[in-house]
Motif scaffolding. Structure first.
Motif, short mmCIF file in Angstrom:
data_model
loop_
_atom_site.label_atom_id
_atom_site.label_comp_id
_atom_site.label_asym_id
_atom_site.label_seq_id
_atom_site.Cartn_x
_atom_site.Cartn_y
_atom_site.Cartn_z
N THR A 1 0.76 -1.10 -0.09
CA THR A 1 -0.07 0.01 0.04
C THR A 1 0.88 1.25 0.11
O THR A 1 1.73 1.45 0.73
N ASN A 2 0.69 1.87 -0.96
CA ASN A 2 1.21 3.51 -0.88
C ASN A 2 0.23 4.24 -0.41
O ASN A 2 -0.19 5.29 -0.91
N THR A 3 0.11 4.15 0.98
CA THR A 3 -0.96 5.23 1.78
C THR A 3 -0.64 6.39 1.64
O THR A 3 -2.02 7.31 1.50
N ALA A 4 0.39 7.02 1.59
CA ALA A 4 0.80 8.43 1.55
C ALA A 4 0.14 9.18 0.41
O ALA A 4 -0.42 10.00 0.45
N GLU A 5 0.02 8.36 -0.74
CA GLU A 5 -0.69 8.58 -1.82
C GLU A 5 -2.15 8.26 -2.18
O GLU A 5 -2.97 9.11 -2.66
N CYS A 6 -2.35 7.07 -2.01
CA CYS A 6 -3.49 6.55 -2.11
C CYS A 6 -4.63 6.81 -0.95
O CYS A 6 -6.06 6.65 -1.41
N HIS A 7 -4.09 6.80 0.22
CA HIS A 7 -5.28 7.18 1.41
C HIS A 7 -4.55 8.16 2.17
O HIS A 7 -4.22 7.91 3.29
N PRO A 8 -4.18 9.32 1.58
CA PRO A 8 -3.38 10.22 2.24
C PRO A 8 -4.05 10.85 3.55
O PRO A 8 -3.01 10.97 4.61
N ILE A 9 -5.22 10.88 3.95
CA ILE A 9 -5.64 11.53 4.94
C ILE A 9 -5.46 10.51 6.14
O ILE A 9 -5.07 10.87 7.48
N LEU A 10 -5.63 9.28 5.99
CA LEU A 10 -5.25 8.01 6.95
C LEU A 10 -3.55 8.39 7.27
O LEU A 10 -3.04 8.03 8.44
N PHE A 11 -2.70 8.39 6.34
CA PHE A 11 -1.49 8.28 6.47
C PHE A 11 -1.07 9.70 7.23
O PHE A 11 -0.06 9.50 8.15
N ASN A 12 -1.61 10.61 7.04
CA ASN A 12 -1.38 11.83 7.66
C ASN A 12 -1.43 11.68 8.98
O ASN A 12 -0.58 12.15 10.17
#
Length: 711
Positions: A172-183
């Motif tokens: 998972t590239n969470t920073a780009e694909c699910h950025p609000i969670l990664f933040n």
């Protein structure tokens, strides 16, 4: 500042994070978007896609039904009445062979849309040939949760991001694909919280750049990695023996399998240092609260279910489930993929996480729908890629595509194009025109877009949000559920489709989930409007909702014996490994600004400027070997097709591996379709294709001659 006239709460219609939005009407009559600070899933945060979503809603819309007898003819405008009669007459002709029709839907539909479609296709028409693009997105997670824990449904919630002390992100590239969670994770990480982040990915993504440990494994070696970590934990005695004894089964077989996963062997298979493997195991060993998160990197695999059950095995081995800050957490790719599964939106499901193969489940749904016994077929319907095969053989005579763009997103696109050209009759129900799929349709139906219809969506943490309409539909566009219901009424099922409002549809669906794991029976449009988003299970007898909920907090699982299951697997590796003819592995993924096939984001100027063209990432060592420099055009070939991209030379990709973003179809760039290269070999359990890895050849080339069309 212009005064606010009205504020309507809704949900972002992009990824499965499910961020709350507020549509704000100004005195001048315009609308603007902002984050909803009251929404518990996102707390007012919003990414560029959510912030700009209104810019695409009114552009390039399909405004009326369009029809043509054959694909070589131009479309002509017809009335809705003519469109319905065209469909109904053809469906009546297929009455004695209902399995010759199929619907392919989308995780962008509202739950009400999904539910009415299930009632029409599986109930009234008698075929289970309903599948969605969730088959390409999350079906391996569905299968794995069901095998390991007894039911679909992520056991975690977003609050666990604030409580875990190890976030194990894989595929998972969470920073780009699910950025609000990664933040949320990144903020904790930066402020000195006792949080460690491990990222498993062949690319050094933005997510990996923030990690304490990045495991840059070879594509297809995830199971080896998970088993290697488990081998060390077992060797060190760092297992939850009481939990294993009291609440699981299958441990002995799993422990026997782990004997084959010595660290040096695993590290060599994965292409990582032995020390890094040991470090990952030590981080898991030393963490009291481990949260694993994954997305397409595990799901989109010919062994996707096996990969995810192997990851869940790690949680069972260490008792890391059912407690705050712990658990295996699937990050959903689409806004309502969860709601669709709850409504029965895959070819083997019925509403309420029921199965078409289960006699009692069929009987319960038939009774609720007022249909005779035996109306619902006991056989699972065609999966997404099986629909293509059915078009090829001629066994599929009526193909209805809704709210998705398979002529970009399906694997092995050249095969898909040829199959669609053979379709006797294809209906395409969509908000936008043109799209790549419209070129292959006989009948186009204009559908309402997000903001123009009311209904609910469920996000990745099982939170249900009411999305209220706040704009009038353009032209003759109609809500999807109303289109399905009108077809049902014209086929003679007036009693089954007497709904007047979306609230009535949801009430019927919610009642059918009573006493099921995904219980919505205590929810209604009115309650959600008054009290805000709520997580399921939310039974009818509940008087108030807790701040957050997790599943399996008592360590009792919805399996026949109440125990979770260890499911041991050896890896079979990539379905299509590299060879001398095709020596590289191509992987695909999303970019921060775009989402899926650019149907929305390609029409937003700010996002187009962020990502002006596709590209291919190549490691410097591979580029030097082939004489390729940064910016050079290259041709990529697989056994199925070819595509052209400008080269981006970067050490962020591993040698021997290439990366291409998946967003560009033929409308947006010339011969840059990554899925012209991918194959449709699928996970045997979930039916999800291995979109994340295929074998390709690479060479320097001239750019394609034809210029991309301007939209």
């Amino acid at each position: 500042m212009e005064p606010e006239k009205a504020v309507i709460k809704t949900l972002c219609p992009y990824c499965g994070v499910g961020c709350g939005l507020e549509a704000v009407s100004t005195a001048s009559g315009d609308w603007k978007m902002r984050g909803d600070r009251d929404h518990p899933s996102s707390l007012g945060m919003v990414c560029v896609k959510g912030a700009t979503v209104l810019e695409a809603v009114g552009r390039d819309r399909l405004l009326s039904p369009l029809f043509r007898e054959s694909l070589d003819q131009p479309f002509r405008r017809i009335s809705w009445d003519q469109a319905f009669e065209e469909m109904v007459s053809r469906l009546r002709c297929l009455k004695d062979n209902p399995h010759s029709m199929a619907m392919y839907g989308s995780g962008q539909l509202l739950t009400e849309d999904y539910y009415v479609a299930q009632k029409l296709i599986k109930g009234c028409l008698g075929t289970n040939n309903f599948d969605t693009n969730s088959r390409l997105c999350m079906s391996s997670a569905v299968s794995a949760y069901t095998q390991s824990l007894g039911s679909d449904g992520p056991p975690c919630c977003y609050e666990d991001l604030d409580l875990c002390n190890l976030a194990f992100l894989v595929g998972t590239n969470t920073a780009e694909c699910h950025p609000i969670l990664f933040n949320r994770l990144k903020k904790r990480h930066r402020t000195g919280s006792p949080l460690k982040i491990v990222v498993v990915d062949p690319r050094r993504t933005q997510t990996a750049e923030a990690a304490d440990l990045h495991l840059k494994i070879r594509p297809g070696t995830d199971i080896d990695l998970f088993n290697g970590i488990a081998h060390l934990l077992l060797k060190w005695g760092s297992i939850a023996a009481d939990f294993i004894e009291g609440f699981t089964q299958g441990f002995a077989e799993y422990a026997a399998l782990l004997a084959d996963y010595e660290p040096q062997i695993v590290a060599q298979r994965c292409g990582i240092a032995t020390e890094d493997l040991i470090e990952a195991a030590k981080l898991w060993q030393g963490s009291q609260r481990v949260l694993s998160l994954w997305s397409m990197g595990l799901n989109q695999s010919s062994e996707g279910t096996a990969k995810i059950t192997s990851l869940i095995n790690l949680h069972l081995l260490t008792g890391q489930i059912g407690r705050p800050g712990t658990g295996p957490f699937s990050l959903t790719g689409q806004p309502n993929a969860m709601g669709g599964r709850e409504a029965g939106g895959l070819s083997h499901l019925l509403p309420g996480y029921r199965l078409v193969s289960h006699p009692q489940h069929r009987a319960e749904v038939e009774q609720a729908w007022g249909l005779p016994g035996g109306s619902i077929s006991p056989h699972p319907g065609l999966r997404a890629t099986e629909m293509i095969a059915a078009l090829e053989t001629g066994s599929l005579q009526f193909f209805w595509i809704v709210a998705t763009n398979p002529l970009v997103s399906f694997p092995d696109l050249e095969r898909v194009k040829k199959a669609l050209k053979k379709s006797p009759f294809t209906v395409y129900q969509e908000a936008y025109y043109p799209t790549e799929t419209a070129e292959y349709a006989h009948l186009l139906l204009p559908a309402c877009q997000w903001s123009e219809k009311t209904g609910v969506m469920t996000n990745s943490e099982r939170r249900v949000t009411l999305c209220q309409a706040f704009r009038d539909p353009p032209g003759e566009a109609r809500p999807d559920w109303e289109i399905f219901a009108e077809v049902g009424r014209r086929l003679g099922f007036a009693a089954q489709f007497s709904f007047q409002t979306a609230a009535e549809v949801y009430a019927e669906f919610a009642a059918l989930t009573a006493n099921r794991l995904c219980d919505h029976s205590g929810l209604s449009h009115a309650l959600l409007a008054e009290q805000g988003p709520q997580q399921w299970p939310y039974p009818k007898e509940r008087t108030s909702a807790p701040k957050s909920t997790r599943l399996y907090t008592d360590w009792r699982f919805p399996t026949p014996d109440g125990r979770a299951r260890f499911i041991p697997h050896h890896s079979r590796g990539l379905a299509e490994p590299p060879d001398p003819q095709f020596p590289y592995v191509l992987t695909t993924g999303r970019l921060y600004g775009h989402w899926h096939t650019q149907t929305r984001t390609g029409r937003i100027e700010k996002i187009k400027q962020m990502h002006p063209q596709p590209f291919i990432e190549i490691h410097p060592r591979d580029a030097e070997k082939l004489g390729i420099q940064d910016g050079d055009w290259v041709q990529v070939r697989s056994a199925r097709g070819r595509a052209y991209f400008p080269a981006k030379i970067t050490a962020n990709i591993a040698p021997g591996t290439l990366f291409v973003p998946m967003h560009w179809g033929s409308l947006w760039a010339e011969q840059a379709e990554c899925n012209a290269l991918t194959h449709d070999i699928s996970c045997p359990d979930s039916g999800q294709p291995e979109l994340k890895a295929c074998a390709v050849a690479l060479e320097k080339a001239d750019p394609p001659l034809k210029q991309s069309p301007q939209l």
